[in-house]
Motif scaffolding. Structure first.
Motif, mmCIF file in Angstrom:
data_model
loop_
_atom_site.group_PDB
_atom_site.id
_atom_site.type_symbol
_atom_site.label_atom_id
_atom_site.label_comp_id
_atom_site.label_asym_id
_atom_site.label_seq_id
_atom_site.Cartn_x
_atom_site.Cartn_y
_atom_site.Cartn_z
ATOM 1 N N GLN A 200 0.828 -1.203 0.000
ATOM 2 C CA GLN A 200 0.000 0.000 0.000
ATOM 3 C C GLN A 200 0.861 1.252 0.000
ATOM 4 O OE1 GLN A 200 -2.405 -0.317 3.543
ATOM 5 N NE2 GLN A 200 -0.661 -0.313 4.928
ATOM 6 N N ILE A 201 0.348 2.294 -0.655
ATOM 7 C CA ILE A 201 1.082 3.554 -0.767
ATOM 8 C C ILE A 201 0.265 4.660 -0.134
ATOM 9 C CG2 ILE A 201 2.136 5.212 -2.351
ATOM 10 C CD1 ILE A 201 2.368 2.937 -4.384
ATOM 11 N N PHE A 202 0.840 5.291 0.879
ATOM 12 C CA PHE A 202 0.189 6.392 1.566
ATOM 13 C C PHE A 202 0.959 7.678 1.297
ATOM 14 C CE2 PHE A 202 -1.504 3.310 4.999
ATOM 15 C CZ PHE A 202 -2.671 3.111 4.262
ATOM 16 N N ALA A 203 0.278 8.668 0.761
ATOM 17 C CA ALA A 203 0.875 9.987 0.534
ATOM 18 C C ALA A 203 0.450 10.918 1.650
ATOM 19 C CB ALA A 203 0.429 10.536 -0.817
ATOM 20 N N THR A 204 1.380 11.688 2.166
ATOM 21 C CA THR A 204 1.062 12.624 3.240
ATOM 22 C C THR A 204 0.681 13.986 2.669
ATOM 23 O OG1 THR A 204 3.415 13.159 3.431
ATOM 24 C CG2 THR A 204 2.551 11.476 4.915
ATOM 25 N N ALA A 205 -0.387 14.549 3.210
ATOM 26 C CA ALA A 205 -0.864 15.862 2.758
ATOM 27 C C ALA A 205 -1.657 16.510 3.884
ATOM 28 C CB ALA A 205 -1.744 15.719 1.511
ATOM 29 N N LEU A 206 -1.575 17.846 3.969
ATOM 30 C CA LEU A 206 -2.295 18.555 5.030
ATOM 31 C C LEU A 206 -3.791 18.321 4.937
ATOM 32 C CD1 LEU A 206 -0.386 21.978 5.132
ATOM 33 C CD2 LEU A 206 -0.364 20.177 6.874
ATOM 34 N N PRO B 212 2.948 -4.305 4.225
ATOM 35 C CA PRO B 212 4.036 -3.585 3.554
ATOM 36 C C PRO B 212 3.563 -2.216 3.085
ATOM 37 C CG PRO B 212 4.025 -5.864 2.846
ATOM 38 C CD PRO B 212 2.780 -5.668 3.684
ATOM 39 N N THR B 213 4.279 -1.172 3.485
ATOM 40 C CA THR B 213 3.815 0.200 3.270
ATOM 41 C C THR B 213 4.909 1.073 2.679
ATOM 42 O OG1 THR B 213 2.272 0.023 5.137
ATOM 43 C CG2 THR B 213 2.853 2.247 4.404
ATOM 44 N N ALA B 214 4.515 1.866 1.704
ATOM 45 C CA ALA B 214 5.404 2.906 1.161
ATOM 46 C C ALA B 214 4.791 4.252 1.504
ATOM 47 C CB ALA B 214 5.559 2.754 -0.345
ATOM 48 N N PHE B 215 5.532 5.073 2.205
ATOM 49 C CA PHE B 215 5.098 6.436 2.494
ATOM 50 C C PHE B 215 5.700 7.371 1.447
ATOM 51 C CE2 PHE B 215 4.437 4.995 6.940
ATOM 52 C CZ PHE B 215 3.168 5.533 7.155
ATOM 53 N N VAL B 216 4.922 8.349 1.012
ATOM 54 C CA VAL B 216 5.410 9.347 0.072
ATOM 55 C C VAL B 216 5.383 10.711 0.750
ATOM 56 C CG1 VAL B 216 5.246 10.245 -2.273
ATOM 57 C CG2 VAL B 216 4.313 7.989 -1.758
ATOM 58 N N PHE B 217 6.535 11.375 0.792
ATOM 59 C CA PHE B 217 6.653 12.678 1.427
ATOM 60 C C PHE B 217 7.134 13.701 0.406
ATOM 61 C CE2 PHE B 217 7.546 9.439 4.658
ATOM 62 C CZ PHE B 217 6.585 9.750 5.622
ATOM 63 N N GLY B 218 6.593 14.922 0.513
ATOM 64 C CA GLY B 218 6.883 15.931 -0.491
ATOM 65 C C GLY B 218 7.737 17.087 -0.020
ATOM 66 N N ASN B 219 7.863 18.054 -0.899
ATOM 67 C CA ASN B 219 8.680 19.243 -0.679
ATOM 68 C C ASN B 219 8.277 19.989 0.585
ATOM 69 O OD1 ASN B 219 8.709 22.449 -1.309
ATOM 70 N ND2 ASN B 219 10.550 21.462 -2.104
ATOM 71 N N GLU B 220 9.297 20.582 1.254
ATOM 72 C CA GLU B 220 9.057 21.275 2.523
ATOM 73 C C GLU B 220 8.008 22.384 2.409
ATOM 74 O OE1 GLU B 220 13.499 20.081 2.627
ATOM 75 O OE2 GLU B 220 12.018 20.651 1.128
ATOM 76 N N GLY B 221 7.964 23.074 1.268
ATOM 77 C CA GLY B 221 7.041 24.194 1.134
ATOM 78 C C GLY B 221 5.767 23.875 0.392
ATOM 79 N N ARG C 104 -1.915 11.328 -6.868
ATOM 80 C CA ARG C 104 -2.804 10.400 -7.574
ATOM 81 C C ARG C 104 -2.226 8.986 -7.634
ATOM 82 N NH1 ARG C 104 -3.898 14.895 -11.160
ATOM 83 N NH2 ARG C 104 -2.434 14.077 -12.722
ATOM 84 N N ALA C 105 -0.909 8.882 -7.525
ATOM 85 C CA ALA C 105 -0.272 7.566 -7.585
ATOM 86 C C ALA C 105 -0.447 6.784 -6.285
ATOM 87 C CB ALA C 105 1.220 7.721 -7.887
ATOM 88 N N ALA C 106 -0.823 7.474 -5.220
ATOM 89 C CA ALA C 106 -0.982 6.826 -3.918
ATOM 90 C C ALA C 106 -2.345 6.145 -3.806
ATOM 91 C CB ALA C 106 -0.819 7.853 -2.801
ATOM 92 N N ASP C 107 -2.396 5.134 -2.960
ATOM 93 C CA ASP C 107 -3.677 4.476 -2.692
ATOM 94 C C ASP C 107 -4.567 5.366 -1.838
ATOM 95 O OD1 ASP C 107 -3.021 1.974 -3.982
ATOM 96 O OD2 ASP C 107 -1.675 1.600 -2.296
ATOM 97 N N LYS C 108 -3.930 6.148 -0.980
ATOM 98 C CA LYS C 108 -4.709 7.012 -0.085
ATOM 99 C C LYS C 108 -3.820 8.151 0.400
ATOM 100 C CE LYS C 108 -7.688 4.824 2.272
ATOM 101 N NZ LYS C 108 -8.324 3.902 3.251
ATOM 102 N N THR C 109 -4.429 9.315 0.631
ATOM 103 C CA THR C 109 -3.711 10.420 1.259
ATOM 104 C C THR C 109 -4.046 10.450 2.738
ATOM 105 O OG1 THR C 109 -5.482 11.990 0.742
ATOM 106 C CG2 THR C 109 -3.668 11.805 -0.846
ATOM 107 N N ILE C 110 -3.029 10.669 3.547
ATOM 108 C CA ILE C 110 -3.234 10.693 4.993
ATOM 109 C C ILE C 110 -2.670 11.987 5.568
ATOM 110 C CG2 ILE C 110 -3.175 8.176 5.200
ATOM 111 C CD1 ILE C 110 -0.298 8.460 6.235
ATOM 112 N N PHE C 111 -3.118 12.323 6.759
ATOM 113 C CA PHE C 111 -2.614 13.521 7.431
ATOM 114 C C PHE C 111 -2.295 13.193 8.873
ATOM 115 C CE2 PHE C 111 -7.161 13.489 8.187
ATOM 116 C CZ PHE C 111 -7.300 13.910 9.505
ATOM 117 N N VAL C 112 -1.409 13.987 9.460
ATOM 118 C CA VAL C 112 -1.063 13.854 10.880
ATOM 119 C C VAL C 112 -1.929 14.828 11.663
ATOM 120 C CG1 VAL C 112 0.745 14.100 12.611
ATOM 121 C CG2 VAL C 112 1.319 13.205 10.338
ATOM 122 N N PRO C 113 -2.788 14.339 12.555
ATOM 123 C CA PRO C 113 -3.628 15.245 13.347
ATOM 124 C C PRO C 113 -2.773 16.201 14.175
ATOM 125 C CG PRO C 113 -4.401 12.981 13.542
ATOM 126 C CD PRO C 113 -3.066 12.927 12.861
#
Length: 273
Positions: free
Chosen positions: A195-201, A215-224, A233-242
């Motif tokens: 599974q692929i989880f992308a982090t987003a606000l 088995p998990t792949a996390f995707v993290f993006g640019n600082e700004g 769109r390539a991720a299975d789901k977008t997640i956020f940190v509360p």
């Protein structure tokens, strides 16, 4: 042991340029480790890492018992050149404010082309898109190694994983995980067997509501700017940190730490929605 007293010596100039130039590091497949801890971490990594190309010791460094012990170890490698330089020459080479007295020129470990890695061979991993700050990148690498991440994939526009600042921030973690540079992250995501989880606000689901026991792949993006639309769109789901506080966002390296150690917790103790 060869002695260098001139700051204009060709090898001194080469090492200074190697500290500053990502292009030269890439062309020569080499980099510099500055300090006892980094060199010790490299030497203890074992399989997959060649002997240092050279060891450079300052006059002051020759009086340090740890450096003397390290030097004894390096004398066992017939292909490693050992240089004794004046303190003034060493200060020119070293990129730190307070030089430790020893540095090494090493071969950057060669890794398998990520496009040829069978999906079934990839376990938990992270994909980094456009991380720009070397200090952030080094901290992320150190965190990933601590969380037992097998592979780290960097997009082509990430900071140089083998720059002196990145190496110092990672504190030897480069030699505990596999780092793939200049990757097509979309291709990596496409072939990941898990599974692929992308982090987003504005992610769809909270981190703590996500089952990370597989088995998990996390995707993290640019600082700004975060992740690109294509990676989201390539991720299975977008997640956020509360974040119950009033801070707008977490530092990129902090986000990585929170996500990876929530995964560590779940894979050790189980997931409860």
């Amino acid at each position: 042991m060869l002695r260098i007293a001139s700051r204009e010596h060709p090898y001194v100039k080469y090492l200074v340029k190697l500290q500053k130039s990502a292009q030269l590091r890439k062309q020569s497949a080499s980099t510099i480790l500055d300090g006892i801890h980094l060199i010790q971490s490299y030497l203890s990594a074992g399989t997959g890492f060649s002997a240092p190309r050279s060891i450079i010791i300052s006059e002051a460094g020759q009086k340090n018992s740890e450096i003397i012990s390290l030097l004894d170890t390096c004398r066992q490698f017939p292909d490693t050149c050992i240089y004794r330089v004046t303190d003034q020459v060493f200060e020119k080479i070293s990129s730190v404010k307070t030089p430790t007295g020893v540095l090494a020129c090493i071969t950057v470990p060669a890794v398998t082309d990520p496009s040829t890695i069978a999906a079934s061979k990839l376990s938990n991993c992270i994909l980094l898109e456009s991380i720009q700050d070397p200090g952030n990148l080094g901290t992320i690498i150190r965190t990933a190694a601590a969380a037992d991440i097998s592979d780290i994939f960097l997009s082509r526009d990430c900071a140089d994983a083998w720059s002196p600042k990145t190496l110092r921030a990672a504190m030897g973690a480069h030699f505990l995980t596999t780092i793939h540079s200049d990757c097509n992250l979309l291709e990596i995501a496409k072939h990941f067997h898990g599974q692929i989880f992308a982090t987003a606000l504005n992610g769809y689901q909270a981190l703590y509501q996500s089952d990370l026991t597989k088995p998990t792949a996390f995707v993290f993006g640019n600082e700004g700017t975060g992740l690109s639309e294509l990676m989201l769109r390539a991720a299975d789901k977008t997640i956020f940190v509360p974040m119950p506080g009033k801070t707008e966002s977490l530092n990129a390296a902090s986000t990585v730490a929170v996500c990876l150690f929530e995964m560590v917790r779940q894979q050790k103790y189980g997931f409860k929605a």
